[in-house]
Design an enzyme around this catalytic site. Structure first.
Site, PDB file in Angstrom:
ATOM      1  N   GLU A  29       0.765  -1.143  -0.022  1.00  0.00           N
ATOM      2  CA  GLU A  29       0.007  -0.183   0.070  1.00  0.00           C
ATOM      3  C   GLU A  29       0.935   1.134  -0.077  1.00  0.00           C
ATOM      4  OE1 GLU A  29      -1.451  -1.283   3.784  1.00  0.00           O
ATOM      5  OE2 GLU A  29      -3.344  -2.248   2.699  1.00  0.00           O
ATOM      6  N   ARG A  55      -2.870  21.100  13.790  1.00  0.00           N
ATOM      7  CA  ARG A  55      -2.829  19.957  13.124  1.00  0.00           C
ATOM      8  C   ARG A  55      -3.813  18.742  13.428  1.00  0.00           C
ATOM      9  NH1 ARG A  55       0.216  20.580   8.573  1.00  0.00           N
ATOM     10  NH2 ARG A  55       2.567  20.829   8.776  1.00  0.00           N
ATOM     11  N   GLU A 129      -6.228  29.069   2.510  1.00  0.00           N
ATOM     12  CA  GLU A 129      -7.429  29.731   2.984  1.00  0.00           C
ATOM     13  C   GLU A 129      -7.752  28.554   4.185  1.00  0.00           C
ATOM     14  OE1 GLU A 129     -10.013  26.693   1.955  1.00  0.00           O
ATOM     15  OE2 GLU A 129      -9.098  27.495   0.354  1.00  0.00           O
TER      16      GLU A 129
END
Lengths: 171, 171
Positions: A29, A55, A129
């Site tokens: 993966e 975060r 933004e």
């Protein structure tokens, strides 16, 4: 390896690869990412310029300024651009400090860490933004001690600061 | 934040979150990962025990032994288990060196780096069926110089080795 594309998003993609490595059947993966530039920058008073940002899902994080490469953008160009956007400082020079893979087992992202020098405050922050951050200035010694005591846990900040310290033979 | 699950795989998952952070409309792509343990281990001759493995898509990579946590596995248990599986050494003691986020902007993975002490070679490697690696032993000085010169580019190796060096005030 046979690639199956799972997702293509704003900052990352995901593919699954099936095939053989050295004769063994494997599935991998892989997170696809354009790569990033991170900047260890000192202001006029020799303080490290850090940014504090929310975060998700980690909450508030203290880290060196950094950003994702734009399509076909040179890492050093990204470093100059992101430093000004996130801190309002322009640098005269960017010197490559270290290039590393944050999660080499499954993530294609590579992070280019630069030492920014000749800094001058020229403008206000120009944030994306959906970017929410503030600038924090700190002595290098304090940053190193926050890494050693586990108060700074961001890989690019740890790799850039400790590589800089190792090259300068600090502490 | 509204979560949309995109993928659930063997070692990672992917979700997209839409919502508001500090009043701003944001979208966050988040890699879900159980976390990992990595071990800085010295053998009887004070050599660092590294593993060399083929890390698709990066090719051969030199790194400290590490592994993904099993469901509900304590990081320190994972450290003892993975050290033996990947190197054939058992450790008497694991001391937490540093805990960090490899890609704090979009990846939930947290890596717990331990200093392994009291090593004894007890068995042969017990590798997962899709794991292909060999053990390499090296002086710490050589490992540090390979980090400084960009020959080692794996975050857990850089973070564990340079934090150990900083705490020991080496070089």
């Amino acid at each position: 390896m046979k690639r199956t594309k799972i997702y293509e998003g704003k900052i990352l993609g995901l593919s699954v690869y099936d095939g053989k490595l050295e004769g063994r059947k494997v599935r991998r993966e892989v997170i696809e990412h354009r790569g990033a530039a991170a900047m260890l920058a000192f202001d006029e008073d020799e303080k490290v310029i850090l940014v504090k940002q929310n975060r998700f899902p980690h909450g508030d994080v203290l880290e060196i300024p950094a950003g994702t490469l734009e399509k076909r953008e040179e890492p050093i160009k990204c470093a100059f651009r992101e430093l000004e956007e996130e801190t309002g400082y322009t640098a005269k020079k960017m010197t490559l400090l270290i290039t590393y893979y944050p999660s080499i087992g499954y993530n294609a992202e590579i992070i280019h860490c630069f030492l920014a020098s000749g800094l001058k405050k020229t403008s206000n922050l120009k944030l994306d933004e959906d970017e929410i951050l503030s600038v924090v200035k700190m002595d290098l010694k304090k940053v190193i001690s926050m890494i050693k005591t586990g108060k700074i846990q961001d890989s690019k900040t740890i790799c850039a600061v400790l590589t800089y310290a190792a090259k300068k033979k600090l502490y």
